[in-house]
Design a protein around this motif. Structure first.
Motif, PDB file in Angstrom:
ATOM      1  N   UNK A 126       0.836  -1.205   0.000  1.00 27.06           N
ATOM      2  CA  UNK A 126       0.000   0.000   0.000  1.00 27.06           C
ATOM      3  C   UNK A 126       0.872   1.257   0.000  1.00 27.06           C
ATOM      4  N   UNK A 127       1.881   1.269   0.835  1.00 27.17           N
ATOM      5  CA  UNK A 127       2.744   2.447   0.926  1.00 27.17           C
ATOM      6  C   UNK A 127       3.519   2.652  -0.371  1.00 27.17           C
ATOM      7  N   UNK A 128       4.052   1.589  -0.937  1.00 25.57           N
ATOM      8  CA  UNK A 128       4.782   1.679  -2.215  1.00 25.57           C
ATOM      9  C   UNK A 128       3.853   2.184  -3.313  1.00 25.57           C
ATOM     10  N   UNK A 129       2.626   1.652  -3.360  1.00 25.94           N
ATOM     11  CA  UNK A 129       1.652   2.072  -4.377  1.00 25.94           C
ATOM     12  C   UNK A 129       1.325   3.561  -4.228  1.00 25.94           C
ATOM     13  N   UNK A 130       1.058   4.003  -2.992  1.00 22.95           N
ATOM     14  CA  UNK A 130       0.712   5.412  -2.760  1.00 22.95           C
ATOM     15  C   UNK A 130       1.877   6.325  -3.125  1.00 22.95           C
ATOM     16  N   UNK A 131       3.089   5.892  -2.815  1.00 23.38           N
ATOM     17  CA  UNK A 131       4.274   6.685  -3.147  1.00 23.38           C
ATOM     18  C   UNK A 131       4.456   6.754  -4.659  1.00 23.38           C
ATOM     19  N   UNK A 132       4.391   5.587  -5.323  1.00 27.09           N
ATOM     20  CA  UNK A 132       4.612   5.532  -6.778  1.00 27.09           C
ATOM     21  C   UNK A 132       3.538   6.273  -7.558  1.00 27.09           C
ATOM     22  N   UNK A 133       2.312   6.288  -7.026  1.00 22.58           N
ATOM     23  CA  UNK A 133       1.219   6.953  -7.752  1.00 22.58           C
ATOM     24  C   UNK A 133       1.043   8.409  -7.316  1.00 22.58           C
ATOM     25  N   UNK A 134       1.981   8.906  -6.499  1.00 24.27           N
ATOM     26  CA  UNK A 134       1.943  10.310  -6.086  1.00 24.27           C
ATOM     27  C   UNK A 134       0.772  10.656  -5.185  1.00 24.27           C
ATOM     28  N   UNK A 135       0.354   9.709  -4.347  1.00 24.80           N
ATOM     29  CA  UNK A 135      -0.834   9.956  -3.522  1.00 24.80           C
ATOM     30  C   UNK A 135      -0.530  10.057  -2.034  1.00 24.80           C
ATOM     31  N   UNK A 136       0.739  10.274  -1.697  1.00 23.19           N
ATOM     32  CA  UNK A 136       1.049  10.516  -0.290  1.00 23.19           C
ATOM     33  C   UNK A 136       0.421  11.846   0.115  1.00 23.19           C
ATOM     34  N   UNK A 137       0.001  11.951   1.366  1.00 20.69           N
ATOM     35  CA  UNK A 137      -0.640  13.161   1.924  1.00 20.69           C
ATOM     36  C   UNK A 137      -1.972  13.489   1.276  1.00 20.69           C
ATOM     37  N   UNK A 145      -8.598   2.737  -3.113  1.00 18.13           N
ATOM     38  CA  UNK A 145      -7.421   1.878  -2.958  1.00 18.13           C
ATOM     39  C   UNK A 145      -7.685   0.488  -3.530  1.00 18.13           C
ATOM     40  N   UNK A 146      -8.855  -0.079  -3.249  1.00 17.44           N
ATOM     41  CA  UNK A 146      -9.130  -1.464  -3.659  1.00 17.44           C
ATOM     42  C   UNK A 146      -9.720  -1.583  -5.058  1.00 17.44           C
ATOM     43  N   UNK A 147     -10.146  -0.462  -5.626  1.00 13.30           N
ATOM     44  CA  UNK A 147     -10.702  -0.474  -6.980  1.00 13.30           C
ATOM     45  C   UNK A 147     -10.190   0.729  -7.769  1.00 13.30           C
ATOM     46  N   UNK A 148      -8.854   0.834  -7.928  1.00  9.72           N
ATOM     47  CA  UNK A 148      -8.296   1.991  -8.622  1.00  9.72           C
ATOM     48  C   UNK A 148      -8.559   1.928 -10.125  1.00  9.72           C
ATOM     49  N   UNK A 149      -8.526   3.084 -10.811  1.00  8.50           N
ATOM     50  CA  UNK A 149      -8.770   3.081 -12.258  1.00  8.50           C
ATOM     51  C   UNK A 149      -7.735   2.250 -13.023  1.00  8.50           C
ATOM     52  N   UNK A 150      -6.521   2.226 -12.525  1.00 10.94           N
ATOM     53  CA  UNK A 150      -5.469   1.388 -13.121  1.00 10.94           C
ATOM     54  C   UNK A 150      -5.196   0.270 -12.128  1.00 10.94           C
ATOM     55  N   UNK A 151      -5.380  -0.988 -12.536  1.00 12.56           N
ATOM     56  CA  UNK A 151      -5.179  -2.096 -11.596  1.00 12.56           C
ATOM     57  C   UNK A 151      -3.827  -2.008 -10.883  1.00 12.56           C
ATOM     58  N   UNK A 152      -3.853  -2.361  -9.611  1.00 12.40           N
ATOM     59  CA  UNK A 152      -2.644  -2.332  -8.792  1.00 12.40           C
ATOM     60  C   UNK A 152      -2.570  -3.620  -7.983  1.00 12.40           C
TER      61      UNK A 152
END
Length: 193
Positions: A126-137, A145-152
């Motif tokens: 979750x943390x890696x995904x949020x960081x990589x997708x620019x969604x921190x803060x 998170x569980x149904x993003x537009x681009x599968x994760x």
């Protein structure tokens, strides 16, 4: 004609271990040491198959009749064997006792949430995904998170497991649960482990 014990690949591409072709593997064994060995094999098989298919829930009903997501491992038509619901129930109890599954919903014993990745591993994902997708803060709903537009790697993650992962991040100061209009959300911070 006796069948040779060989690995077999299922239609979904999962490689079944050779023990899956042994008729005794499908029944609870009277000798505790043999049963313990078989249970260990079943646990590895269940968890690796769940990871392969991204299955999170295992129910006693999955052994009650054909047509479940688990048929490829709970049945072996080549040797005319299947796991009975009573045996699956005891295997589920072992999974829970080894903290590789939790009863979901709680206070019943017919359905479990499988932990083929521990909550700590999901927290890191979750943390890696949020960081990589620019969604921190940023405040994210559980749905986002569980149904993003681009599968994760988090796509389809059951909410109870997501909560466990968020709790891990909250304890380390890398997440905060936030109330949002349609339920709950989370804000993730860069933080350190």
């Amino acid at each position: 004609m006796q069948m040779e014990l060989t690995p077999n690949t299922t239609p979904s591409g999962f490689l079944l271990p050779s023990i899956h072709a042994a008729p005794p593997f499908f029944t609870e064994q009277p000798t505790p040491s043999t049963q313990s060995l078989f249970a260990d094999h079943w646990i590895r098989l269940i968890l690796s198959y769940a990871r392969h298919r991204r299955l999170f829930i295992l129910r006693i009903e999955d052994a009650e009749g054909p047509g479940s997501d688990w048929d490829e491992i709970l049945r072996n038509e080549r040797i005319n064997r299947r796991v009975l619901p009573s045996y699956l129930s005891s295997l589920i109890a072992v999974l829970v006792s080894k903290e590789l599954a939790v009863y979901e919903p709680a206070k019943q014993t017919r359905s479990v949430l499988l932990l083929w990745r521990q909550p700590e591993e999901w927290a890191e994902a979750l943390h890696v995904w949020a960081t990589a997708s620019g969604q921190l803060n940023t405040i994210l709903t559980f749905y986002e998170i569980t149904d993003p537009p681009i599968p994760s790697p988090l796509s389809g993650l059951p909410i109870p497991l997501l909560r466990k992962a968020i709790n891990v991040l909250t304890r380390s100061g890398r997440a905060q649960i936030i109330g949002v209009a349609d339920g709950e959300g989370v804000r993730l911070f860069s933080g350190t482990k």
